[in-house]
Design an enzyme around this catalytic site. Structure first.
Site, PDB file in Angstrom:
ATOM      1  CG  ASN A 144      -2.633   6.206 -11.463  1.00  0.00           C
ATOM      2  OD1 ASN A 144      -3.292   6.990 -11.809  1.00  0.00           O
ATOM      3  ND2 ASN A 144      -2.720   5.093 -11.036  1.00  0.00           N
ATOM      4  CB  ALA A 169     -10.014   8.600 -18.240  1.00  0.00           C
ATOM      5  CB  ALA A 170     -14.059   5.438 -18.757  1.00  0.00           C
ATOM      6  CB  SER A 171     -11.480   4.281 -13.982  1.00  0.00           C
ATOM      7  OG  SER A 171     -11.768   5.043 -12.964  1.00  0.00           O
ATOM      8  CE  LYS A 195      -6.486  12.690  -6.820  1.00  0.00           C
ATOM      9  NZ  LYS A 195      -5.552  11.780  -7.042  1.00  0.00           N
ATOM     10  CE1 TYR A 203      -9.735  11.299  -5.467  1.00  0.00           C
ATOM     11  CE2 TYR A 203     -10.772  13.146  -6.575  1.00  0.00           C
ATOM     12  CZ  TYR A 203     -10.176  12.061  -6.690  1.00  0.00           C
ATOM     13  OH  TYR A 203      -9.537  11.648  -7.878  1.00  0.00           O
ATOM     14  CB  SER A 260      -0.794  -0.053   1.278  1.00  0.00           C
ATOM     15  OG  SER A 260      -1.465   1.334   1.172  1.00  0.00           O
ATOM     16  CB  VAL A 261       1.036   4.372  -2.070  1.00  0.00           C
ATOM     17  CG1 VAL A 261       1.023   3.626  -3.472  1.00  0.00           C
ATOM     18  CG2 VAL A 261      -0.579   4.898  -1.711  1.00  0.00           C
TER      19      VAL A 261
HETATM   20  P1  NAI Z   1      -9.000   2.952 -10.435  1.00  0.00           P
HETATM   21  O1  NAI Z   1      -9.956   2.451  -9.194  1.00  0.00           O
HETATM   22  O2  NAI Z   1      -9.450   2.276 -11.558  1.00  0.00           O
HETATM   23  O3  NAI Z   1      -7.647   2.473 -10.008  1.00  0.00           O
HETATM   24  C1  NAI Z   1      -6.823   2.822  -8.734  1.00  0.00           C
HETATM   25  C2  NAI Z   1      -5.848   1.804  -8.492  1.00  0.00           C
HETATM   26  O4  NAI Z   1      -5.270   2.158  -7.193  1.00  0.00           O
HETATM   27  C3  NAI Z   1      -6.564   0.418  -8.139  1.00  0.00           C
HETATM   28  O5  NAI Z   1      -5.860  -0.499  -9.063  1.00  0.00           O
HETATM   29  C4  NAI Z   1      -6.516   0.196  -6.557  1.00  0.00           C
HETATM   30  O6  NAI Z   1      -6.265  -1.078  -6.409  1.00  0.00           O
HETATM   31  C5  NAI Z   1      -5.030   0.999  -6.480  1.00  0.00           C
HETATM   32  N1  NAI Z   1      -4.746   1.462  -5.200  1.00  0.00           N
HETATM   33  C6  NAI Z   1      -5.798   1.875  -4.373  1.00  0.00           C
HETATM   34  N2  NAI Z   1      -5.289   2.042  -3.213  1.00  0.00           N
HETATM   35  C7  NAI Z   1      -3.945   1.814  -3.269  1.00  0.00           C
HETATM   36  C8  NAI Z   1      -3.004   2.036  -2.307  1.00  0.00           C
HETATM   37  N3  NAI Z   1      -3.233   2.308  -0.838  1.00  0.00           N
HETATM   38  N4  NAI Z   1      -1.792   1.496  -2.555  1.00  0.00           N
HETATM   39  C9  NAI Z   1      -1.653   0.958  -3.823  1.00  0.00           C
HETATM   40  N5  NAI Z   1      -2.521   0.977  -4.701  1.00  0.00           N
HETATM   41  C10 NAI Z   1      -3.666   1.263  -4.350  1.00  0.00           C
HETATM   42  O7  NAI Z   1      -8.830   4.754 -10.396  1.00  0.00           O
HETATM   43  P2  NAI Z   1      -8.574   5.565 -11.733  1.00  0.00           P
HETATM   44  O8  NAI Z   1      -9.637   6.121 -12.343  1.00  0.00           O
HETATM   45  O9  NAI Z   1      -7.673   4.709 -12.628  1.00  0.00           O
HETATM   46  O10 NAI Z   1      -7.797   6.593 -10.757  1.00  0.00           O
HETATM   47  C11 NAI Z   1      -6.214   6.719 -11.041  1.00  0.00           C
HETATM   48  C12 NAI Z   1      -5.702   7.963 -10.236  1.00  0.00           C
HETATM   49  O11 NAI Z   1      -6.460   9.058 -10.986  1.00  0.00           O
HETATM   50  C13 NAI Z   1      -6.348   8.160  -8.644  1.00  0.00           C
HETATM   51  O12 NAI Z   1      -5.314   8.947  -8.161  1.00  0.00           O
HETATM   52  C14 NAI Z   1      -7.445   9.023  -9.123  1.00  0.00           C
HETATM   53  O13 NAI Z   1      -7.782   9.909  -7.891  1.00  0.00           O
HETATM   54  C15 NAI Z   1      -6.961  10.007 -10.166  1.00  0.00           C
HETATM   55  N6  NAI Z   1      -8.338  10.736 -10.946  1.00  0.00           N
HETATM   56  C16 NAI Z   1      -9.019   9.874 -11.556  1.00  0.00           C
HETATM   57  C17 NAI Z   1     -10.007  10.497 -12.480  1.00  0.00           C
HETATM   58  C18 NAI Z   1     -10.918   9.625 -13.369  1.00  0.00           C
HETATM   59  O14 NAI Z   1     -11.575  10.402 -14.105  1.00  0.00           O
HETATM   60  N7  NAI Z   1     -10.721   8.315 -13.465  1.00  0.00           N
HETATM   61  C19 NAI Z   1     -10.243  11.840 -12.291  1.00  0.00           C
HETATM   62  C20 NAI Z   1      -9.436  12.577 -11.390  1.00  0.00           C
HETATM   63  C21 NAI Z   1      -8.406  11.864 -10.818  1.00  0.00           C
END
Ligand code: NAI
Length: 303
Positions: free
Chosen positions: A101, A198-200, A170, A166, A74-75
Site C-alpha cells: 500500500n 479515497a480522501a487522504s 501502477k 505514477y 522504506s519499502v
Molecule cells: P497517504 O500519503 O495518506 O499514505 C501513504 C503512506 O505511505 C504514508 O503514511 C507514507 O509515510 C507511507 N510511505 C511513503 N513512502 C513509503 C516508503 N518508501 N516506505 C514505507 N512507507 C512509505 O496516501 P494514501 O492515499 O493512503 O495512499 C495509499 C496507497 O493507495 C498508495 O499506494 C496510493 O498510490 C494508492 N492510491 C490512493 C488513492 C487515493 O485516492 N487516496 C488513489 C489510487 C491509489
C-alpha cells in the site's frame, strides 16, 4: 454470511501510518489479525521520515486490545522489504497477508518530469512491491497459505494528466501480479489488486471538496479485508473501489479477426478494410495467460 475474521493470521500493511493503510491496519486488528504497521513516515512526495506515523497506529491498535508491531523501513530497498517481512516472522511467527500500500506522488507532465521523479515513484510503488512480495511469498509458500493485495490506480488503468510516472508504476503492478498469479497457482495463495479512490493527504489537493467529503478510506477497507480473507478464492483480479462503489476491471482481449491463412502477406490496406472489426471490443474477455492468446490463431494450425 460468516464473519470475516483473521484470528491467528499475521497481516503486513505497508504505508499503514496514514490514509488508506491506517484504516486497513485498524480493521485487520479489530478482526483479530496481528498487524505489522510499516511506515517510513515520509511526506506525500516521499521526502523525510519519522517513527510517529507507525507508532501512533500501533498505539491505537494496542489500546483497543489488538496486537501490532511497528516497522519503519522504506519499502523502496530490497533490505527494507526483507526487514519488514522479518519483523512479521520475528514478532508473530508468520506472514499470511501482505497489503502493498505504501505510496508517494511526484506529479508533472512529461516534459517537466525529471529522472529523479520517475525513479523515486518507480522505487516506492513498483520496486517496493517486488521488495516486499518476494520475501513474503517465500514465507507464504512454506505454509501453503497467503493473500496479497496490490494497490494499483485508475491513473494507471485509465490515465490521468500529469502522472506518467505514477501511472506506469501502477500499471506495472498489474503485470507483476499477473505473472505471480500464474507462478503460485498450485498454492493456496491469492493475489489481487485494487484501484481505490479515497480522501487522504495524497488526494486532498486533487479531489473536489464534495468528493473529498464523501470518499472515505473506510470504503476501501472492506474490499481489502475480503480479498485478504480465507474465504476469498479469487486470484488475479482488479477491483475499482470508491465511496461504496465496487467494480471489477480487467485487461481484456477481443475476438478480433484473422486476415488470410498465415501464409499470405497482410497489407496495411487489409487492416484498414477490417478496422471496425479489429478495434471492436465485442466479446472481449480477460485471458488467464499469454498462452491463452495463442488460441486465437489455432485455426491457422489446422490448415
Ligand atoms: P497517504 O500519503 O495518506 O499514505 C501513504 C503512506 O505511505 C504514508 O503514511 C507514507 O509515510 C507511507 N510511505 C511513503 N513512502 C513509503 C516508503 N518508501 N516506505 C514505507 N512507507 C512509505 O496516501 P494514501 O492515499 O493512503 O495512499 C495509499 C496507497 O493507495 C498508495 O499506494 C496510493 O498510490 C494508492 N492510491 C490512493 C488513492 C487515493 O485516492 N487516496 C488513489 C489510487 C491509489
Amino acid at each position: 454470511m460468516p464473519e470475516v475474521r483473521f484470528n491467528d493470521r499475521v497481516a503486513i500493511v505497508t504505508g499503514a501510518g496514514a490514509g488508506l493503510g491506517k484504516s486497513y491496519a485498524l480493521e485487520f486488528a479489530r478482526r483479530g489479525a496481528k498487524v505489522v504497521v510499516n511506515d517510513l513516515g515520509s511526506a506525500v512526495d516521499g521526502s523525510g521520515s519519522s517513527h510517529n506515523a507507525a507508532d501512533l497506529v500501533v498505539e491505537e491498535i494496542k489500546s483497543a486490545g489488538g496486537k501490532a508491531v511497528a516497522n519503519y523501513d522504506s519499502v523502496s530497498s530490497v533490505q527494507g522489504g526483507e526487514s519488514i517481512v522479518k519483523t512479521a516472522l520475528d514478532a508473530f511467527g508468520s506472514a499470511d497477508i501482505l497489503v502493498n500500500n505504501a505510496g508517494i506522488v511526484r506529479d508533472h507532465s512529461l516534459q517537466k518530469l525529471t529522472e529523479d521523479e520517475w525513479d523515486i515513484v518507480m522505487a516506492v510503488h513498483l520496486k517496493g512491491a517486488y521488495n516486499l512480495t518476494k520475501p513474503a511469498l517465500a514465507a507464504m509458500k512454506e505454509k501453503n497459505y497467503g493473500r496479497v493485495i496490490f494497490t494499483s490506480s485508475g491513473v494507471g488503468l485509465y490515465g490521468n494528466f500529469g502522472q506518467a510516472n505514477y501511472a506506469a508504476a501502477k500499471m506495472g503492478l498489474v503485470g507483476f501480479m499477473n505473472t505471480l498469479v500464474i507462478e503460485n497457482l498450485k498454492y493456496n495463495i491469492k493475489l489481487n489488486a485494487i484501484a481505490p479512490n479515497a480522501a487522504s493527504r495524497m488526494t486532498e489537493k486533487v479531489l473536489p471538496p464534495p468528493l473529498f467529503e464523501k470518499l472515505k478510506p473506510e470504503h476501501i477497507a472492506p474490499m481489502v479485508m475480503w480479498l485478504a480473507s480465507e474465504q476469498n478464492q479469487e486470484t488475479g483480479m482488479i477491483f475499482n473501489c470508491m465511496g461504496g462503489w465496487y467494480s471489477r476491471t480487467a485487461v481484456m482481449c477481443a475476438k478480433g479477426i484473422i486476415i488470410g491463412d498465415g501464409t499470405m502477406t497482410v497489407t496495411p490496406e487489409d487492416i484498414q478494410a477490417k478496422w471496425d472489426t479489429i478495434k471492436s471490443l465485442d466479446g472481449a474477455r480477460p485471458l488467464s495467460s499469454i498462452g491463452e492468446s495463442f488460441g486465437f490463431v489455432a485455426p491457422l494450425l489446422q490448415k
